[in-house]
Design a protein around this motif. Structure first.
Motif, PDB file in Angstrom:
ATOM      1  N   GLU A   1       7.219  -7.344   0.213  1.00 47.68           N
ATOM      2  CA  GLU A   1       6.167  -7.606  -0.476  1.00 47.68           C
ATOM      3  C   GLU A   1       5.004  -7.706   0.445  1.00 47.68           C
ATOM      4  N   ARG A   2       5.114  -7.190   1.547  1.00 48.33           N
ATOM      5  CA  ARG A   2       4.001  -6.852   2.581  1.00 48.33           C
ATOM      6  C   ARG A   2       3.850  -5.930   3.748  1.00 48.33           C
ATOM      7  N   LEU A   3       2.866  -5.508   4.251  1.00 42.96           N
ATOM      8  CA  LEU A   3       2.980  -4.458   4.979  1.00 42.96           C
ATOM      9  C   LEU A   3       2.758  -4.657   6.304  1.00 42.96           C
ATOM     10  N   PRO A   4       3.076  -3.849   7.460  1.00 42.70           N
ATOM     11  CA  PRO A   4       2.579  -4.384   8.502  1.00 42.70           C
ATOM     12  C   PRO A   4       1.105  -4.212   8.677  1.00 42.70           C
ATOM     13  N   PRO A   5       0.605  -4.959   9.918  1.00 37.29           N
ATOM     14  CA  PRO A   5      -0.899  -5.431   9.811  1.00 37.29           C
ATOM     15  C   PRO A   5      -1.541  -3.916   9.868  1.00 37.29           C
ATOM     16  N   TRP A   6      -1.348  -3.008  10.554  1.00 34.97           N
ATOM     17  CA  TRP A   6      -2.269  -1.746  10.442  1.00 34.97           C
ATOM     18  C   TRP A   6      -2.253  -0.883   8.984  1.00 34.97           C
ATOM     19  N   LEU A   7      -1.484  -1.342   8.075  1.00 35.84           N
ATOM     20  CA  LEU A   7      -1.357  -0.725   6.897  1.00 35.84           C
ATOM     21  C   LEU A   7      -2.045  -1.320   5.852  1.00 35.84           C
ATOM     22  N   ARG A   8      -2.476  -2.738   6.006  1.00 35.61           N
ATOM     23  CA  ARG A   8      -2.853  -3.541   4.949  1.00 35.61           C
ATOM     24  C   ARG A   8      -4.318  -3.339   4.435  1.00 35.61           C
ATOM     25  N   GLY A   9      -4.574  -3.905   3.193  1.00 34.60           N
ATOM     26  CA  GLY A   9      -5.845  -3.599   2.645  1.00 34.60           C
ATOM     27  C   GLY A   9      -6.403  -2.296   2.145  1.00 34.60           C
TER      28      GLY A   9
END
Lengths: 237, 237, 237, 237, 237, 237
Positions: free
Chosen positions: E45-53
């Protein structure tokens, strides 16, 4: 005024405790004030592949800081998985400096590795390492000559190193950490007993310097290295 | 007959020189005979990300052999670019052993790292490291309590470690390298002052052993650790 | 009460499916309850350079968890670029355990590698791996003997491993994940059929333990390994 | 007699082709004779974490040789998985040299990276890289000032570098590969327009040298750098 | 004549065993003849930083061969410290193929990782992996929809892959290892149910091929994928 | 309308500057519009161990982007310590493509390495690299034949590569970066002069494509490669 209260041309106490470890063919714990470096010389009767078959040997060095040799703990290079640029730069310098006084042909097809591990750092670790490495190498070579493995002495001159710098506008000898971290210019000199130069690495930090300053630092370095040569001579007697 | 001439239940001389380096919050040079390990305890007022926010601290360890701590030079792990399985196994053991006597909640949200660097190896480096690490940790905790950073003492018991083994058919205490390299079985015991066990690692080498042998080794270990607990107490007074 | 409802001395179901893959000289899928490990034995007719020319062979092991063998996905070690300390510790243990029952001289100058890949984890992966590795090794050696490559059987005893621990104050046999993650002490025993011990690794987690507890765990381990020896015998018939 | 037929104080042709690539904020292809280095300056409006929040910027450099820039092909560092000690030493030198003429406060919280990729090597690659890096940096800063991102010019002086050495007993300027590989001493000087010194790295190779030789090399370096300063001025007009 | 005796347009048996492991949100063991690949789908339930938001999710894949999946043992990538170019190429292909049928916006800000571990290899491992990965992904998405985490189904089409090649001059479907190692041309097709193409990778080995051959291979691939689509449909019912 | 204003079947200008560097046995700077790749061919009279003794040679390739070849600076792979999956995928493709037109037996037991370094990127770097690599290889082989090292010409056909794609619904030839980053499908074709195909890699991005689209892209690729074959012929005359 220097933070330590020393005169501009005053070295810290030089201490050289030989045979600090029992397995190495040569070893010493060298101290320049609170800077303490353990140096071991390891003789191996084989060369890396690219050096074989030329009828001569090799002298090389490795350098490392123990993680808590410094004010705050640094990450261990073995844990990070690589040696820093600083580490590599220093160990290359140590190796070059020792080879400058070694006749590799007389050494024969063997390698001597000088491991310089900084136990405690207070400025000048690379210069203490070079100065101590000469002692460890001298002891290892003495052993090789005593056993008859080597005939002629491959190590006919002494090499020593010292840092000088411009601190609050004045040239000073043997920078400690408090000075090194604020110096305007910082120079490491590797000198051969008798007046020759093996290496100069002089770097401006913030301010730049000129030819006259370089020469004044070189003269301080000569004074310092003369004291180191005496300490080396006493240590290997 | 043991190579060193020691009796089966005779330890080597234990030496603990505290405050061997000036920057660390706690440090000592611990010797079990010719084995010498420099241990420093470094306090950092922050935790790695995965340990934050739980209201407790962490104690961890790193271990390394200087390249020429041994009879022949080993390759430097920082130069190879990775720590060996043996190194990782040992540093995990040291960390677990110290955490067994630390109340992490009382330590607060800070990390103490115990760096154990083997200066000279003659068998038993991991047990000397654990025994010395307790001293360095004790000194660091003492400092934290003196400064008021910590209230209750998080370190209420002593931990020590010793190796025992079966050498030429006989159980012996505190193996040196000459014994360790030929032992039929080799066991490392990590004991808590008062009789509890923190860790047992007993390995057959070539021959296997049985329950009775395991118990005899454990009893030798108790005798050895009692002597280490005394040396630790004297060192931190 | 154990989370699984088992009695304190009750093992999970042991399953051993031989020849799970077709290329390996020996293989099995071993299950201790929901823990499942695929083990393959690969025979190579050459040794790594440092083992050559001694007239004997080598048995070694590698261990890995598939990324989603566990409740939450772990990062793949190949992607991280290094094996964890835990992985290295376990694969060293597996190799030592199998060498404890192998006559390397009778094996001849060849290497057998035991690859232990955890397909699904529910506690006890290292002990299942050791127990299954014996089966894969047995099958590979049988093939070498059938083909005439080996004369005398180098593998005359069985080796098996089981974990025991102290869970909610009681010694219990064959910890599953629900127990392992909360146990006060956790011990892995590697035993040889007939009563000898190859290895003990007993670690206190939180609480420490005493000699009596160690002996009670060892006795549970004997009961468990006897069941594994039977399952191994049935599998390789 | 120099292999190239040049006089002792004669430089090779200096060529500086600006805007060699279209994406970089500043770029040039710099040539010292057959040595050719592509330098790009990349402006990034963010700093690495350890440099943030100090109200100043950073100038750094990376250096690489294309695998076939040299007589025989060298292994690609990306394929080997690490940068050599030589590479790291050189890129640290380039970064220091450029920072010696940059007011980091006036640069503001941004980073400029100077990538120096050696297309063809014939001695003096690091000195060509430094000299070309100044041009690329000047062009990038010009762009930042034109866009209003920077007010005061952070780059008020020129920096250039040249190698000198003792070849067959004579001090010579701007060593090419044929000379460099046989020189008795080799010195790299990084000089500031107007007479100041940013860095000296003088190394004896085989033979050592003395103070007088060092000064003669420094004077040759001044002559060489004056020509480079003119070429830089022409290039950025 | 094909080594296996199959007709040119004859697939090997396709087997898909779902829920092969209990922890993963979706999993299957897919077989194309003797090739067997374990695929797990892990929802995070989380994405790598470069895919967030960005209001959308990500689907990615990792691929590995167990060391003894093949005829001779290959070195473990985790032990070598890096993934081979072949491994990276394949896992990038698997990820792209699955993303071609996933509406990342409907997936929401979560990541699904498809781990494809080859248990046994006999040609076509990457195509079996893609085909099985769709099943594992379908199962994981079904779970997300059942729990209400996802509203609209992000996975509206099926994707499958198959290799074809020119073997002894004839186009054949679903190459096994005996064919693959001698084929003149080898093509992997990733097709979408309904006739669209997601990816073609067609490589001449030794001989080259022409447009007509490419089309004949594509038509064979359509026949093969239709059978895979049926097997996938049956598996996820 | 294409961003560049080109017609759908219009290539960018092809430029090939041979002998761009002096040390390599063959070299060129190849340009497809603003994309510029430096290719060198290095002949080594020895093979890697696994290729020795088969009476044939090897052709291989390495690929790299200079950090600022692109709009924003990318991290240097040598600094990261590994090559990306993309880099490895591309260099494997280049090697395969050149081997498709080389008779390795006629080459003899030597290796030719094609280093492809992207100086400036604007789409199509891998296809420019393959097309330029043929030129560098041709020049190197010409030298080997002139010196008598090779008898029969091992390189009897030309190979070239071009990317095509579907941009805003229309098939277009030779995608530049502006198109590539938004294309619905992207295909790289490696073609042999005379009509044969060496490799097709066609990938749907977002949308998928069908057989007809694949054929239309292949026909565009033929038109493009015919122009490249002419440019190659002119370059090596």
């Amino acid at each position: 005024m220097r933070p330590s209260g020393r005169a501009p041309d005053e070295m810290r106490a030089i201490t050289i405790e030989t045979n600090f470890t029992k397995h190495a063919e040569g070893s010493c714990l060298v101290g320049f004030g609170d800077t303490r470096v353990l140096v071991t010389a390891s003789v191996e009767e084989r060369l890396p592949p690219w050096l074989r078959g030329k009828g001569e040997g090799w002298v090389t060095a490795e350098y490392s800081m123990l993680p808590r040799a410094t004010h705050t703990r640094g990450q261990r290079e073995a844990a990070k998985g690589k040696q820093s640029g600083r580490t590599q730069e220093i160990q290359r310098l140590i190796g070059r400096s020792l080879r400058a006084v070694t006749d590799l042909r007389k050494l024969g097809e063997r390698q001597i590795t000088l491991d310089c591990d900084v136990i405690q750092a207070d400025g000048g670790t690379r210069t203490a390492a070079i100065s101590g490495a000469w002692v460890a190498l001298r002891l290892a070579v003495k052993g090789l000559m005593a056993s008859g493995a080597i005939g002629d002495d491959p190590l006919t001159e002494k090499v020593a190193a010292i840092s000088c710098g411009i601190f609050e506008g004045n040239p000073v000898l043997d920078l400690d950490y408090a000075e090194d971290s604020k110096a305007d210019a910082d120079a490491n000199f590797v000198l051969i007993e008798g007046g020759k130069i093996a290496e100069v690495q002089a770097t401006a930090e913030g301010a730049t310097y000129d030819e006259e300053a370089l020469l004044r630092l070189l003269r301080l370095a000569r004074m310092g290295c003369d004291q180191i040569f005496s300490a080396q001579a006493a240590a290997v007697q």
